[in-house]
Design a protein around this motif. Structure first.
Motif, mmCIF file in Angstrom:
data_model
loop_
_atom_site.group_PDB
_atom_site.id
_atom_site.type_symbol
_atom_site.label_atom_id
_atom_site.label_comp_id
_atom_site.label_asym_id
_atom_site.label_seq_id
_atom_site.Cartn_x
_atom_site.Cartn_y
_atom_site.Cartn_z
ATOM 1 N N HIS A 86 0.834 -1.206 0.000
ATOM 2 C CA HIS A 86 0.000 0.000 0.000
ATOM 3 C C HIS A 86 0.869 1.256 0.000
ATOM 4 C CE1 HIS A 86 -4.198 -1.139 0.139
ATOM 5 N NE2 HIS A 86 -3.926 -2.105 0.991
ATOM 6 N N MET A 87 1.896 1.286 0.845
ATOM 7 C CA MET A 87 2.740 2.472 0.914
ATOM 8 C C MET A 87 3.557 2.650 -0.360
ATOM 9 S SD MET A 87 1.845 3.952 3.546
ATOM 10 C CE MET A 87 3.008 5.289 3.273
ATOM 11 N N GLY A 88 3.946 1.556 -0.985
ATOM 12 C CA GLY A 88 4.633 1.669 -2.268
ATOM 13 C C GLY A 88 3.752 2.324 -3.316
ATOM 14 N N ALA A 133 11.556 -0.040 6.190
ATOM 15 C CA ALA A 133 11.393 -0.569 4.832
ATOM 16 C C ALA A 133 10.464 0.299 3.996
ATOM 17 C CB ALA A 133 10.873 -2.010 4.891
ATOM 18 N N GLN A 134 9.364 0.792 4.592
ATOM 19 C CA GLN A 134 8.439 1.616 3.810
ATOM 20 C C GLN A 134 9.091 2.910 3.340
ATOM 21 O OE1 GLN A 134 6.980 4.755 4.573
ATOM 22 N NE2 GLN A 134 8.123 4.949 6.498
ATOM 23 N N SER A 135 10.073 3.388 4.084
ATOM 24 C CA SER A 135 10.726 4.643 3.696
ATOM 25 C C SER A 135 11.749 4.452 2.585
ATOM 26 C CB SER A 135 11.412 5.266 4.911
ATOM 27 O OG SER A 135 12.558 4.521 5.290
ATOM 28 N N ILE A 347 -6.810 6.516 -1.494
ATOM 29 C CA ILE A 347 -8.187 6.091 -1.211
ATOM 30 C C ILE A 347 -8.254 4.578 -1.039
ATOM 31 C CG2 ILE A 347 -10.503 5.938 -2.205
ATOM 32 C CD1 ILE A 347 -10.024 8.692 -3.445
ATOM 33 N N ARG A 348 -7.509 3.841 -1.850
ATOM 34 C CA ARG A 348 -7.475 2.380 -1.697
ATOM 35 C C ARG A 348 -6.918 1.998 -0.332
ATOM 36 N NH1 ARG A 348 -4.788 -0.364 -6.907
ATOM 37 N NH2 ARG A 348 -5.212 -2.205 -5.626
ATOM 38 N N TYR A 349 -5.883 2.694 0.082
ATOM 39 C CA TYR A 349 -5.276 2.424 1.389
ATOM 40 C C TYR A 349 -6.251 2.739 2.520
ATOM 41 C CZ TYR A 349 -2.352 3.564 5.470
ATOM 42 O OH TYR A 349 -1.828 3.670 6.736
ATOM 43 N N GLN A 350 -6.911 3.903 2.442
ATOM 44 C CA GLN A 350 -7.865 4.271 3.482
ATOM 45 C C GLN A 350 -9.066 3.320 3.497
ATOM 46 O OE1 GLN A 350 -7.599 6.473 5.804
ATOM 47 N NE2 GLN A 350 -5.827 7.667 5.178
#
Length: 564
Positions: A86-88, A133-135, A347-350
Motif C-alpha cells: 500500500h505504501m509503495g 522498509a516503507q521509507s 483512497i485504496r489504502y484508506q
C-alpha cells in the motif's frame, strides 16, 4: 531544499519551538541534527518531511520524501507485506513493483519470515523494520529519520547504515537524528546543533569508531581514483606497484566505495576485501595520483561521481561482513516508471484500512436499523426516499469521522510525509464520502424495490425514474453534508474524542433541521412532493451541499498541515 526564516509554534498560539531557521539542504548529503532531548529536533524533522507547515517563514523545493518516526504503531489492520505494498503505491509505484521491493527490503532487514504476519502481532523491533522498509522501497530523494535505529537489532542497524550510504550515493539527501553520538560518526557531510530554537553548525564526530573495511584494488598505473568517494576513505598506494591502491573506509560506506571503483572509466579490479574490527590509525596516505601525501579531500555535498550509470554491487551480508562484488561492465539503471494515481492509491489504502478494521459495521447497522423502523413495504415512494436520505446524514458523518481518525498518529505522519498532510486528509474525506454514497445508493435501491410509486394519499402515480433520480440526489446532499459535519467534528479540528463525538451528533442534527440547510431542503422537497405526487429534483440543494463540502474539505486540509 531551502528554509528561510522558518518558525514553528506549539499549536496555533502556543510558545515558539523553532524560530528564524535558515537552512539549505543540498542533494547527495548526509545531515545530522544534534541537540538535547525536548529541544525541538522532532519538530524540525516534521517540518523538513512536510508533515507540519511552518508557522512563519518559507520552505521550498522539497523533493520526494519518506519519513521514519521514532515509534511506529502496530495498530494497523494489515500484514507487513500488505502495508508495504500500500505504501509503495502511495509513493507512486505500480503494485507489482511495490510487492517486489517490499519483499526485498524485508529480506534485507531479516524480516522476510514476517511478511504475512499481521502488524498487530509483530514485536517492536520488527515493526520498526517495517517502518524503515516503507521509507526505502520507493527510493526517496529526501529521507528523514527520527531515531529510526531505535528498537532495531545489531544486524538491522548495520543494514540501515548501509542503506543510508546507498541513498546518499544515489544522490538523495538524508537527514537524521539519533540518540547515539556514534551513529554514522564521521560520515555526515553537514551537522547542525539545535539550541535556543535555532540551528548552529556543529562539528561532526570523526569517524574513527566502529568497524572499518579495507579495499584492495588495481587499475592502470597511476590511474586517478573516481572523484567524490563517499566517506572520505584513507588512500594508500604501493610505491613498488603503482597500479595497486588500498582504501580504508567505514563499513557503512564500503558498498558505495566499491560501486564507485567498479563503475569508473576505466574500471578498477577489486583484489581483496577485509574487515578491520577496531579503529585504524590513519596512515600517511598518498594522494589519488600517487604524488603528494595527504588525506583524500572530503567531497562537497552534492558532488557527483564520475559515472553513476553502472552496476550496483551485491548487497552486504550479515552485520559487518562485506559480500563479493560482481563486475558486470555497465549498469542499467532502474527505470523510473510513471507513478500511479496517488490520490487513488491513498483512497485504496484508506478504504482497505476501514474495511479490515470492521469499524464500518457500526454506522452500517445504525443506518439499517433506522431504515427498518421507518420504511415499510407499500409506503409512498417519495416519503420513503426522503426518510432514507435523512437517515444517511448521521451515518455519513460517522463514516467520515472514522476515516479521518482510523490511522494511528505515527502512521499518519508516514502517509503525510509521502504525499503531504492536505492530500492525505482529503483522501480520508473522499473515502468516507464514497462509503456514504454507496450506502445511500443501496438504501435508495431498497426503497425503490419495496415502496409504492404513488402520492401520500395513494391517488396520484409517481413517475419511477424521476423519483429514483431525486432520491439519489437527495442522498448525495445528505452524504456531502454528513462529510462536512464529520470533517469539522474530528481531527485536526477537534482532537478530544468526547468532544468530537458529541459535536458529530449535534452537527448532524442541526444539518437536518436548520433552515437553509441543503440536506433539509432536499428531504423537504421529497416529502412535500409526495403530497401531490410531484417529483422535485434537488439540483439547487445538491449544488449548495457540494459547495459546503468543498469549502470544509479545503479548510480542514489546511488545518491538517498546521496542527496535525
Amino acid at each position: 531544499m531551502i528554509l528561510r526564516g522558518v518558525g514553528r509554534r506549539y499549536g496555533l498560539r502556543g510558545p515558539w519551538v523553532l524560530r528564524g531557521l535558515d537552512l539549505e539542504l543540498p542533494a547527495r548529503a548526509l545531515v545530522r541534527i544534534e541537540g538535547p532531548n525536548g529541544i525541538g529536533k522532532s519538530t524540525l524533522l516534521r517540518l523538513l518531511a512536510g508533515i507540519d507547515a511552518p508557522t512563519e517563514g518559507s520552505l521550498t523545493d522539497r523533493p520526494r520524501t519518506a519519513y521514519v518516526p521514532e515509534r511506529f504503531p502496530a495498530a494497523l489492520p494489515f500484514t507487513a507485506a500488505g502495508y508495504l505494498v500500500h505504501m509503495g503505491r502511495v509513493h507512486g509505484l505500480p503494485t507489482a513493483e511495490a510487492a517486489v521491493r517490499a519483499q526485498e527490503w524485508l529480506a534485507r532487514f531479516g524480516a522476510s519470515g514476517h511478511a504475512r504476519t499481521p502488524l498487530a502481532e509483530l514485536s517492536k523491533g520488527t515493526s520498526q523494520k517495517v517502518a524503515v522498509a516503507q521509507s526505502l522501497l520507493a527510493e526517496p530523494d529526501l529521507l528523514v529519520l527520527d531515531e529510526a535505529w531505535t528498537g532495531l537489532d545489531t544486524a538491522a542497524r548495520d543494514e540501515l547504515d548501509r542503506a543510508v550510504a546507498e541513498r546518499v550515493a544515489d544522490g538523495a539527501t538524508v537527514v537524521f537524528v539519533d540518540h547515539d553520538p556514534k551513529r554514522l560518526a564521521g560520515a555526515a557531510d553537514l551537522a547542525y546543533r539545535l539550541e535556543d530554537r535555532t540551528l548552529t553548525p556543529a562539528a561532526d564526530t570523526p569517524g574513527d569508531t566502529g568497524p572499518h573495511v579495507r579495499i584492495e584494488a588495481t587499475g592502470r598505473p597511476s590511474a586517478a581514483l573516481p572523484p567524490g568517494l563517499p566517506g572520505a576513505p584513507v588512500v594508500e598506494r604501493d610505491a613498488g606497484n603503482p597500479a595497486a591502491v588500498r582504501l580504508t573506509t567505514t563499513a557503512a560506506h564500503s558498498d558505495t566505495v566499491l560501486h564507485a571503483l567498479l563503475t569508473a572509466r576505466p574500471p578498477w579490479h577489486v583484489t581483496g576485501l577485509s574487515q578491520l574490527p577496531v579503529p585504524v590509525p590513519a596512515p600517511v596516505p598518498a594522494a589519488a595520483d600517487g604524488a603528494a601525501a595527504g588525506p583524500m579531500p572530503r567531497p562537497a555535498p552534492g558532488a557527483v561521481p564520475a559515472d553513476t550509470a553502472a552496476p550496483v554491487p551485491e548487497r552486504p551480508g550479515p552485520a559487518g561482513a562485506v559480500a563479493p562484488v560482481r563486475e558486470t561492465g555497465s549498469r542499467t539503471a532502474r527505470a523510473v516508471r510513471p507513478p500511479v494515481g496517488v490520490t487513488t492509491a491513498l483512497i485504496r489504502y484508506q478504504a482497505a484500512t476501514l474495511a479490515r478494521s470492521q469499524r464500518w459495521l457500526a454506522p452500517l447497522l445504525l443506518y439499517a436499523a433506522v431504515l427498518g423502523v421507518g420504511v415499510r413495504a407499500g409506503q409512498p415512494l417519495l416519503d420513503s426516499l426522503g426518510y432514507a436520505a435523512a437517515a444517511l446524514l448521521p451515518a455519513a458523518a460517522w463514516l467520515v469521522r472514522l476515516c479521518v481518525t482510523q490511522e494511528p498518529l505515527a502512521a499518519r505522519t508516514v502517509t503525510a510525509a509521502a504525499v503531504g498532510p492536505s492530500r492525505a486528509h482529503c483522501a480520508s474525506l473522499l473515502t468516507g464520502l464514497g462509503c456514504a454514497l454507496a450506502l445511500g445508493a443501496a438504501g435508495a435501491g431498497i426503497v425503490l424495490l419495496i415502496s409504492e410509486p404513488v402520492s401520500t394519499d395513494h391517488t396520484v402515480a409517481v413517475p419511477l425514474l424521476p423519483a429514483a433520480l431525486a432520491g439519489l440526489l437527495a442522498a448525495g446532499c445528505s452524504a456531502l453534508l454528513g462529510t462536512a459535519v464529520g470533517a469539522l467534528c474530528a481531527r485536526p479540528v477537534l482532537h478530544r474524542h468526547g468532544w468530537s463525538l458529541a459535536a458529530t451528533v449535534l452537527g448532524a442534527l442541526l444539518a437536518l433541521v436548520t433552515d437553509g440547510s441543503p440536506a433539509k431542503a432536499a428531504v423537504t422537497g421529497l416529502v412535500s412532493g409526495s403530497l401531490t405526487g410531484t417529483v422535485r429534483v434537488p439540483l439547487l440543494p445538491l449544488a449548495g451541499a457540494l459547495a459546503v463540502g468543498v469549502a470544509v474539505a479545503a479548510l480542514t486540509s489546511r488545518i491538517a498541515a498546521l496542527r496535525e
